[in-house]
Design a protein around this motif. Structure first.
Motif, mmCIF file in Angstrom:
data_model
loop_
_atom_site.group_PDB
_atom_site.id
_atom_site.type_symbol
_atom_site.label_atom_id
_atom_site.label_comp_id
_atom_site.label_asym_id
_atom_site.label_seq_id
_atom_site.Cartn_x
_atom_site.Cartn_y
_atom_site.Cartn_z
ATOM 1 N N PRO A 1 7.185 39.925 9.556
ATOM 2 C CA PRO A 1 7.158 38.576 8.970
ATOM 3 C C PRO A 1 7.945 37.557 9.779
ATOM 4 C CG PRO A 1 7.497 40.205 7.259
ATOM 5 C CD PRO A 1 7.597 40.931 8.563
ATOM 6 N N LEU A 2 9.088 37.982 10.346
ATOM 7 C CA LEU A 2 9.864 37.054 11.161
ATOM 8 C C LEU A 2 9.117 36.689 12.436
ATOM 9 C CD1 LEU A 2 13.474 38.520 10.808
ATOM 10 C CD2 LEU A 2 12.408 36.650 9.543
ATOM 11 N N ILE A 3 8.489 37.700 13.052
ATOM 12 C CA ILE A 3 7.712 37.426 14.268
ATOM 13 C C ILE A 3 6.562 36.478 13.953
ATOM 14 C CG2 ILE A 3 6.217 38.474 16.014
ATOM 15 C CD1 ILE A 3 7.950 40.959 15.882
ATOM 16 N N MET A 4 5.883 36.729 12.842
ATOM 17 C CA MET A 4 4.766 35.869 12.451
ATOM 18 C C MET A 4 5.252 34.453 12.168
ATOM 19 S SD MET A 4 2.036 36.558 9.389
ATOM 20 C CE MET A 4 0.670 35.420 9.062
ATOM 21 N N LEU A 5 6.390 34.327 11.519
ATOM 22 C CA LEU A 5 6.930 33.005 11.212
ATOM 23 C C LEU A 5 7.278 32.254 12.495
ATOM 24 C CD1 LEU A 5 7.937 30.974 9.073
ATOM 25 C CD2 LEU A 5 10.161 32.099 9.196
ATOM 26 N N LEU A 6 7.907 32.935 13.446
ATOM 27 C CA LEU A 6 8.285 32.283 14.697
ATOM 28 C C LEU A 6 7.054 31.895 15.513
ATOM 29 C CD1 LEU A 6 11.324 34.522 15.716
ATOM 30 C CD2 LEU A 6 11.397 32.172 14.870
ATOM 31 N N LEU A 7 6.086 32.813 15.592
ATOM 32 C CA LEU A 7 4.875 32.515 16.369
ATOM 33 C C LEU A 7 4.101 31.359 15.758
ATOM 34 C CD1 LEU A 7 3.552 36.090 17.263
ATOM 35 C CD2 LEU A 7 4.648 34.453 18.785
ATOM 36 N N PHE A 8 3.846 31.436 14.463
ATOM 37 C CA PHE A 8 3.083 30.380 13.808
ATOM 38 C C PHE A 8 3.870 29.076 13.775
ATOM 39 C CE2 PHE A 8 -0.674 32.158 11.342
ATOM 40 C CZ PHE A 8 -0.809 33.238 12.190
ATOM 41 N N GLY A 9 5.185 29.179 13.563
ATOM 42 C CA GLY A 9 5.993 27.973 13.483
ATOM 43 C C GLY A 9 5.984 27.173 14.768
ATOM 44 N N TYR A 10 5.945 27.877 15.909
ATOM 45 C CA TYR A 10 5.912 27.181 17.192
ATOM 46 C C TYR A 10 4.488 26.883 17.656
ATOM 47 C CZ TYR A 10 10.916 27.812 18.016
ATOM 48 O OH TYR A 10 12.281 27.736 17.933
ATOM 49 N N ALA A 11 3.549 27.782 17.327
ATOM 50 C CA ALA A 11 2.188 27.620 17.846
ATOM 51 C C ALA A 11 1.390 26.588 17.061
ATOM 52 C CB ALA A 11 1.452 28.963 17.827
ATOM 53 N N ILE A 12 1.580 26.551 15.740
ATOM 54 C CA ILE A 12 0.822 25.619 14.913
ATOM 55 C C ILE A 12 1.603 24.316 14.810
ATOM 56 C CG2 ILE A 12 -0.200 25.200 12.654
ATOM 57 C CD1 ILE A 12 -0.386 28.191 12.272
ATOM 58 N N THR A 13 1.142 23.321 15.491
ATOM 59 C CA THR A 13 1.789 22.018 15.442
ATOM 60 C C THR A 13 0.732 20.931 15.399
ATOM 61 O OG1 THR A 13 3.265 20.473 16.568
ATOM 62 C CG2 THR A 13 2.011 21.990 17.965
ATOM 63 N N LEU A 14 0.951 19.960 14.551
ATOM 64 C CA LEU A 14 0.055 18.818 14.438
ATOM 65 C C LEU A 14 0.689 17.561 15.012
ATOM 66 C CD1 LEU A 14 -1.162 19.460 10.779
ATOM 67 C CD2 LEU A 14 -2.211 20.232 12.906
ATOM 68 N N ASP A 15 1.862 17.721 15.641
ATOM 69 C CA ASP A 15 2.530 16.580 16.243
ATOM 70 C C ASP A 15 1.840 16.191 17.542
ATOM 71 O OD1 ASP A 15 4.340 16.727 14.186
ATOM 72 O OD2 ASP A 15 5.753 17.959 15.320
ATOM 73 N N VAL A 16 1.867 14.923 17.839
ATOM 74 C CA VAL A 16 1.266 14.406 19.065
ATOM 75 C C VAL A 16 2.362 13.767 19.908
ATOM 76 C CG1 VAL A 16 -0.344 12.738 20.029
ATOM 77 C CG2 VAL A 16 -0.968 14.017 17.995
ATOM 78 N N ASP A 17 2.648 14.361 21.040
ATOM 79 C CA ASP A 17 3.592 13.778 21.986
ATOM 80 C C ASP A 17 3.228 14.235 23.394
ATOM 81 O OD1 ASP A 17 4.303 16.410 21.905
ATOM 82 O OD2 ASP A 17 6.275 16.091 21.030
ATOM 83 N N ASP A 18 3.793 13.555 24.370
ATOM 84 C CA ASP A 18 3.533 13.875 25.778
ATOM 85 C C ASP A 18 2.036 13.847 26.087
ATOM 86 O OD1 ASP A 18 4.577 14.393 28.284
ATOM 87 O OD2 ASP A 18 4.244 16.543 28.113
#
Length: 365
Positions: free
Chosen positions: A31-48
């Motif tokens: 669960p921690l690995i999934m949280l870290l992967l999804f938390g960083y991989a899934i992003t709806l922010d637009v920058d750069d």
């Protein structure tokens, strides 16, 4: 129900779990690995965002417009384009995501206090990102060069609950529902099916245990593991990702326990209707993980889905826990607001346990 029988089954199942520490470690670590992967991989922010500029005016004012885009922090100038063909090739190759075309006479038109046409070309390959890029670009362009009087309407916008508009603050609380729907059902489903494959389930059928006592005893060790999983992912979301916690931690953990029982009950129900661990594994993935990602509202807002799909999402408890976790974490609301979702999760929990017990009782008969 006889509590001593339940305790005996729970003790037996706890010993089975402790004999396989690797499984327990994986159950707590994944669960921690999934949280870290999804938390960083899934992003709806637009920058750069990569920007290409075709400046056909080449005046100080046109350069100021380009600087207004790069100074925003959202766009960075990737290429200065020389002609429309170079602009088209850059968009086709994915070298730029936004092309700014400044026509000749741009400075003279603005000096006369007249609107000057400026073209923005956005790569629409990813529609959601393209919409955000267009909004940022339009806001910068529309606010440039207004020398006329003040507008008739002055709009002041404030964002509540997630003022930074950070997608991590939205995604991580939604992941709580997905993670708890992904792993606890696997534990209980495989545990019961393992009894069938080894033949020890026949001894259970021959014992004075009722189906409810058997399920309750099976449930207790995995409920503890799942609750520890929930506490860990909440702590990591708060401490590692910096998700603001506006509500009551105790309240969220209490409702999480109810949701954990619901997900464990789904695993028991799947195991009650399957005979092999492989089939149980596949069935759990289809019934829990896929719907919790697609139809819970964790990634895609439910109100944007077709009406028929919105009705379909009502059948999945993950939808309700996403509302609960985001309501508690981001909005700070409590039982007085969230009681309809809590009641539905409670009914769902009772239903899956009743069906699992009925299925086991039918097998005995």
């Amino acid at each position: 129900m006889n509590p001593w029988r339940i305790a005996a089954v729970a003790t037996k199942e706890t010993k089975e779990v402790l004999r396989d520490p690797i499984t327990v470690g994986v159950a707590l670590l994944m669960p921690l690995i999934m949280l870290l992967l999804f938390g960083y991989a899934i992003t709806l922010d637009v920058d750069d965002i990569t920007l290409g500029v075709l400046d056909e005016d080449r005046t100080p004012t046109s350069r100021q417009l380009t600087e207004a885009f790069t100074a925003s922090g959202v766009f960075h100038l990737e290429r200065e384009l020389t002609d429309p063909h170079a602009m088209e090739r850059a968009l086709q190759r994915g070298e730029i995501h936004l092309a700014l075309i400044i026509p000749p006479g741009f400075e003279r038109t603005l000096a006369r206090h007249e609107p000057s046409p400026v073209q923005l070309l956005v790569d629409g390959t990813y529609s959601a990102t393209a919409t955000l890029v267009s909004s940022h670009a339009f806001a910068i362009a529309s606010g440039f060069g207004h020398a006329a009087g003040p507008p008739a309407l002055q709009l002041e916008t404030r964002v509540w609950y997630n003022p930074s508009l950070s997608s991590v603050h939205t995604v991580v609380p939604g992941l709580y529902a997905v993670i708890l729907m992904a792993f606890p059902p696997l534990l209980t489903a495989l545990a019961l099916v393992r009894e069938k494959e080894t033949g020890t389930i026949a001894q259970i059928y021959a014992s004075p245990l009722s189906s409810v006592e058997f399920l309750a005893g099976k449930l207790i060790p995995y409920a503890i593991i799942a609750f520890v999983q929930m506490a860990m992912v909440i702590a990591v979301g708060f401490l590692w990702f910096g998700v603001p916690f506006q509500g009551s931690v105790t309240f969220l953990l209490t409702i999480s326990l109810l949701y954990v029982l619901c997900t464990l009950g789904i695993g028991l129900l799947v195991s009650a209707v399957t005979r092999t661990q492989l089939v149980a594994l596949l069935a759990v993935l289809i019934v829990t993980l896929m719907p919790s990602i697609l139809f819970s509202g964790m990634l895609f807002p439910i109100f944007t889905m077709p009406y028929v799909v919105q009705l379909y999402t009502l059948a999945f408890p993950g939808r309700y826990f996403v509302d609960i976790s985001r309501g508690v974490v981001l909005k700070g609301v409590g039982f007085e607001i969230l009681w309809p979702s809590i009641a539905i999760v409670a009914v769902y929990t009772l239903l899956v346990f009743a069906l699992a017990a009925w299925r086991l009782k039918k097998k005995v008969a």
